[in-house]
Structure formats: structure tokens, C-alpha cells
Design a protein around this motif. Structure first.
Motif, mmCIF file in Angstrom:
data_model
loop_
_atom_site.group_PDB
_atom_site.id
_atom_site.type_symbol
_atom_site.label_atom_id
_atom_site.label_comp_id
_atom_site.label_asym_id
_atom_site.label_seq_id
_atom_site.Cartn_x
_atom_site.Cartn_y
_atom_site.Cartn_z
ATOM 1 N N PRO A 143 8.158 63.636 -65.560
ATOM 2 C CA PRO A 143 8.391 64.040 -64.285
ATOM 3 C C PRO A 143 9.737 63.767 -63.647
ATOM 4 C CG PRO A 143 6.279 62.788 -64.715
ATOM 5 C CD PRO A 143 7.235 62.823 -66.154
ATOM 6 N N ASN A 144 9.989 64.426 -62.789
ATOM 7 C CA ASN A 144 11.365 63.722 -62.046
ATOM 8 C C ASN A 144 11.352 62.763 -61.386
ATOM 9 O OD1 ASN A 144 13.673 65.780 -62.514
ATOM 10 N ND2 ASN A 144 12.722 67.293 -61.358
ATOM 11 N N ALA A 145 12.165 61.943 -61.167
ATOM 12 C CA ALA A 145 12.234 60.633 -60.677
ATOM 13 C C ALA A 145 11.671 60.771 -59.120
ATOM 14 C CB ALA A 145 13.589 60.098 -60.333
ATOM 15 N N GLY A 146 10.772 59.936 -58.901
ATOM 16 C CA GLY A 146 10.068 59.762 -57.418
ATOM 17 C C GLY A 146 9.025 60.873 -57.289
ATOM 18 N N ALA A 147 8.378 61.507 -58.351
ATOM 19 C CA ALA A 147 7.331 62.577 -58.318
ATOM 20 C C ALA A 147 5.985 61.873 -58.094
ATOM 21 C CB ALA A 147 7.489 63.297 -59.414
ATOM 22 N N GLU A 148 5.528 60.791 -58.904
ATOM 23 C CA GLU A 148 4.511 59.939 -58.887
ATOM 24 C C GLU A 148 4.364 59.359 -57.369
ATOM 25 O OE1 GLU A 148 6.575 59.931 -61.278
ATOM 26 O OE2 GLU A 148 5.531 59.737 -63.262
ATOM 27 N N THR A 275 8.095 50.887 -46.644
ATOM 28 C CA THR A 275 6.924 50.010 -46.779
ATOM 29 C C THR A 275 5.689 50.795 -46.957
ATOM 30 O OG1 THR A 275 7.133 50.126 -44.210
ATOM 31 C CG2 THR A 275 8.290 48.251 -45.466
ATOM 32 N N ASP A 276 5.635 51.968 -46.436
ATOM 33 C CA ASP A 276 4.465 52.937 -46.400
ATOM 34 C C ASP A 276 4.326 53.663 -47.998
ATOM 35 O OD1 ASP A 276 3.547 51.537 -44.199
ATOM 36 O OD2 ASP A 276 4.004 53.385 -42.771
ATOM 37 N N TRP A 277 5.295 53.587 -48.665
ATOM 38 C CA TRP A 277 5.133 54.236 -49.938
ATOM 39 C C TRP A 277 4.198 53.690 -51.044
ATOM 40 C CZ3 TRP A 277 11.091 55.739 -51.407
ATOM 41 C CH2 TRP A 277 11.490 56.492 -50.395
ATOM 42 N N VAL A 278 3.593 54.517 -51.600
ATOM 43 C CA VAL A 278 2.475 54.064 -52.524
ATOM 44 C C VAL A 278 3.041 54.224 -53.919
ATOM 45 C CG1 VAL A 278 0.210 54.659 -53.351
ATOM 46 C CG2 VAL A 278 0.861 54.945 -51.119
ATOM 47 N N GLY A 279 3.242 53.075 -54.962
ATOM 48 C CA GLY A 279 3.515 52.987 -56.173
ATOM 49 C C GLY A 279 4.817 52.557 -56.234
#
Length: 279
Positions: A143-148, A275-279
Motif C-alpha cells: 500500500p502507498n504510505a497513509g493508505a491504511e 488527533t482524530d486520525w485512526v491508526g
């Protein structure tokens, strides 16, 4: 009303922020996420993009009358959600990598008919063992960086996610499952007696198919992202169309471009703080 988001991860200090305000003719940002991103009220999106586009190391996402929330994220796979072109990798494993990659590049630049280019490339794979696909996924596809993080955060926000690829279900089903897409649409490789026949089963998933899937989903507030000519119709029709490190034909038509940052930087463009990003 238009909103312009300036993304300069880790280096959005007062000097850069002031220069952006001057270029935009804008007041202080209405939203800022530390030294990463800031959003401005601007007169119109096109002027904001013209003022900031091409600024070294900076990405700009600007949209007129943006919705507060989006309900669909529809994405291309090869060279967008992942860093590779799967058919090029299979071509390399089949000993015809340079020929396949050349056709892919020309097709993604809009220089060749996509359907014909796909059939030509798949024909070059005739006789390749089916097991090469699983080996390719495990050894070569990433996966490209940041995809997950992008997918996980969008899903946490209640956004439906669709992966629509001019590539193949043998890859897209696996990658879509790993990333957490709700739906996957792609071409089907014909396999007989454990080997690729050099043909595609059924109608080819092309630019028209991608647009049809977007319309079929019925979303009024859709985000679409891609990198090549095959994504042009889908990206142009979405409420927010993103060109990700894209070929010129798509970069020039999209609402916004991510040329410098990873996929999860799109979250800043949606007004979602880190702060609201998941993972």
C-alpha cells in the motif's frame, strides 16, 4: 463560500502561514492543525489553487461550497492505493516487463485506448502460472504510505469506501480486503488449468465503468481519487476529485492534487485534525 486547505506537514510555521495568507488575500486561518495544515475562507477555489499550486512541498485542496461531511470514498488501486502497477509486476515475472510497462505508461497518460491496451498487455501474460499472482502480492505489492490510516479514519467517520480498478480482482479483492474497502470492482483474469490464458473474462472495467460505479452508489458527497487517464471521468464527476501524484491529463482536470504528501494528508483537506486520525 470556498475553503482552501494548505498542507505542509511539519513545517507550517508563522512565516509560511503569513506568505500563504498574502498569496490568498485571506484573513487568519479558520482552522489550523499545528504545523501541518491550515484552512482559509477564500473568494473562490480556482483562484486559491492558482495562488498556491506549484509551491514547493505544499499541497492545496480547495473547493467551492464544500459539504460538512462526505458519504463516499471511491478510489483507483494501482499507483494510487498501492505503489505498484500489478500488471507491470506480472509482466516482469513473465519476462515481458518492459513491454507491459511501456503500454501501461502510455495508457495512463491517455495516449492509448484503455480497452485495447489492457487486452494487449494481458495477452503478453499468456501461460503465466496462476500461483504467480499470490507470490506477486506477497513479494511486490505494498500500500502507498497513509493508505491504511486514510481508510480507517474515513470508515470511522461513516464514509462508505469503494475500490474500483482497471486491474484485476485477483489483486483487488486481496488488497481491498486488507485495507477495509466495503466494495471492490475490477477485471477478471481468465485462468485455465492453473495458467493465465491471456484473456479477460467479461466486460473491461474502464473509465466509463468507474463513472458508472460512482453513479450507482448514489452518493451526493463523493470523494474520488486516482492517478491516470482512466480515472478522469470518475474524478471529474465527484464532489471532490483528487489527483494523487498523477499524470498531467488527470492533474489538470482534478479539483485538487496531492503531489507531495501521503494519502492520509487528504484528511486535512477534509478538516479532520490528526488527533482524530485512526491508526
Amino acid at each position: 463560500m470556498a475553503i482552501a486547505t494548505l498542507i505542509a506537514a511539519g513545517r507550517l510555521g508563522d512565516s509560511l502561514l503569513g506568505a500563504a495568507q498574502e498569496r490568498l488575500g485571506a484573513d487568519a486561518p479558520i482552522w489550523r492543525d499545528g504545523a501541518d495544515a491550515a484552512r482559509f475562507d477564500v473568494a473562490d477555489a480556482a483562484s486559491a489553487r492558482a495562488a498556491l499550486q506549484g509551491w514547493e512541498g505544499v499541497d492545496v485542496i480547495a473547493l467551492d461550497n464544500p459539504p460538512e461531511r462526505y458519504d463516499l470514498f471511491i478510489a483507483d488501486m494501482d499507483s494510487t492505493m498501492i505503489g505498484q502497477e500489478c500488471i507491470d509486476e506480472l509482466g516482469d515475472m513473465a519476462g515481458v516487463g518492459a513491454r507491459v510497462a511501456d503500454i501501461t505508461e502510455r495508457a495512463m497518460r491517455g495516449e492509448l485506448d484503455f480497452n485495447g491496451a489492457l487486452r494487449e498487455r494481458v495477452a503478453l501474460l499468456e501461460g503465466l502460472p496462476e500461483e504467480a499472482i499470490a507470490r506477486c502480492i506477497e513479494e511486490r505489492i505494498r500500500p502507498n504510505a497513509g493508505a491504511e490510516r486514510l481508510l480507517a479514519t474515513l470508515k470511522a467517520q461513516g464514509v462508505r469506501t469503494v475500490l474500483v480498478s482497471g486491474g484485476f480482482t485477483a489483486f483487488a479483492d486481496v488488497i481491498g480486503g486488507r485495507l477495509g474497502f466495503d466494495r471492490v470492482v475490477a477485471n477478471v483474469l481468465e485462468i485455465d488449468d492453473g495458467r493465465l490464458t491471456g484473456k479477460v473474462v467479461g466486460e473491461i472495467v474502464n473509465a466509463d465503468t468507474k463513472l458508472a460505479v460512482l453513479k450507482e452508489e448514489g452518493a451526493k458527497r463523493a470523494i474520488a481519487i486516482g492517478d491516470g487517464a482512466n480515472d478522469l471521468k470518475m474524478v471529474s464527476a465527484a464532489r471532490l476529485g483528487i489527483a494523487f501524484r498523477a499524470k498531467p491529463v488527470l492533474a489538470e482536470a482534478a479539483h485538487a492534487r496531492l503531489d507531495h504528501h501521503d494519502l492520509d494528508a487528504l484528511l486535512w483537506g477534509l478538516g479532520i485534525p490528526r488527533t482524530d486520525w485512526v491508526g
